[in-house]
Design an enzyme around this catalytic site. Sequence first.
Site, mmCIF file in Angstrom:
data_model
loop_
_atom_site.group_PDB
_atom_site.id
_atom_site.type_symbol
_atom_site.label_atom_id
_atom_site.label_comp_id
_atom_site.label_asym_id
_atom_site.label_seq_id
_atom_site.Cartn_x
_atom_site.Cartn_y
_atom_site.Cartn_z
ATOM 1 N N GLY A 1 -3.906 1.819 -25.286
ATOM 2 C CA GLY A 1 -5.009 0.915 -25.038
ATOM 3 C C GLY A 1 -5.597 0.946 -23.867
ATOM 4 N N GLY A 2 -6.431 0.236 -23.791
ATOM 5 C CA GLY A 2 -7.096 -0.223 -22.528
ATOM 6 C C GLY A 2 -6.444 -0.410 -21.310
ATOM 7 N N ASP B 1 -10.349 -10.781 -28.004
ATOM 8 C CA ASP B 1 -9.869 -9.272 -28.384
ATOM 9 C C ASP B 1 -9.311 -8.907 -29.533
ATOM 10 O OD1 ASP B 1 -10.429 -6.644 -27.544
ATOM 11 O OD2 ASP B 1 -8.681 -6.504 -26.384
ATOM 12 N N LEU C 1 4.704 4.779 -27.822
ATOM 13 C CA LEU C 1 4.078 4.179 -29.072
ATOM 14 C C LEU C 1 2.698 4.124 -29.229
ATOM 15 C CD1 LEU C 1 6.457 0.906 -29.146
ATOM 16 C CD2 LEU C 1 6.812 3.026 -30.353
ATOM 17 N N GLY C 2 1.834 4.371 -28.316
ATOM 18 C CA GLY C 2 0.460 4.330 -28.364
ATOM 19 C C GLY C 2 -0.232 3.899 -26.988
ATOM 20 N N PRO D 1 -0.447 2.978 -21.789
ATOM 21 C CA PRO D 1 0.531 3.259 -22.620
ATOM 22 C C PRO D 1 1.675 2.271 -22.845
ATOM 23 C CG PRO D 1 0.807 4.303 -20.560
ATOM 24 C CD PRO D 1 -0.144 3.658 -20.220
#
Length: 348
Positions: free
Chosen positions: A40-41, A156, A37-38, A44
Amino acid sequence: MKVIKKNEDEQEDLELPLFDFYTVTIATDNFSKDKKLGEGGFGPVYKGTLPDGQDIAVKRLSHSSTQGMIEFKNEVIFCSKFQHRNLVKVLGCCIEGQEKLLIYEYMPNKSLDFFLFDSSQSKLLDWSRRFNIISGIARRLLYLHQDSRFRVIHRDLKASNVLLDDNMNPKNSDFGLARMCGGDQIEGSTSRVVGTYGYMAPEYAIDGIFSIKSDVYSFGILLLEILSGKKNKGLSYSSHSCNLVGHAWMLWKDGTPMELIDTFLEDSCVLSETLRCIHIGLLCVQHQPDDRPTMAFVLIMLNSENALPQPKEPIFFIEKVSIKEKSTSDSKTSSSANEVTVSIMEPR
């Protein structure tokens, strides 16, 4: 039900349902690229389907992640304490060997940035939807700051951490960097600055001071991004070298604030609401924390027609420089996204 119990090196109980790694592997087709799906830090994120047919989202800690066990434990602790209908529900976690996974409810419309910064998707966010998302994010942040059992500073807040449900209602997610404050405490400090450049308040990015007002600053950045359909970080204009905040201020000062608005909103925006949101966004990104409103006052301003205080000129504009990405162990400051462009604050 299996739960993670206290280990000798842990300071708190981590009480969430425990998934076994095999079950998650089957659910995600062995973490197939087609299920991704994507990223980030943290690492996955994959879509999965449990044997009972329930769809899930699986966040898998990457071995090269700038975040690690501290953030993982932090999110598990927060998710076990803050199960709220307006926050993304965490179904459980998995710790097996080097594998560290968090299992969430699946949000079919992905994250806000998927729509906001994609010209083919942004047009699906008309003004009524964007205003609903703005108000929803504000209410959920107020819950964390004021109405939950513990005061929570998110640290964040950004477009990729706002997930959208079937009806495009926002839910806040990702509490790996969040901090709980006891009693009347509204701020703290750290020597380890973590978060996402472009959303950080100046006092946090420079001095490590975080507070409910640093969250308000991040909300202000996000608000301006929702209005414009543009990212604060990495944005530049031919007429001046500054970010989205600086651009918004210049348009405000010149009496042309509506030039900030996403062109896809031309036919749907309500002028009075739109101008009011620009005004609120500029109030939220004031340099001095005391000049920023609380989230309670933000909600009042969003839902009333009373006169608003005038914003002051933002003191810190952000310019871009390219550097080689440093690991958390090599630098005091780490970003929650895998980016190589950092933001350097320079006073005007």
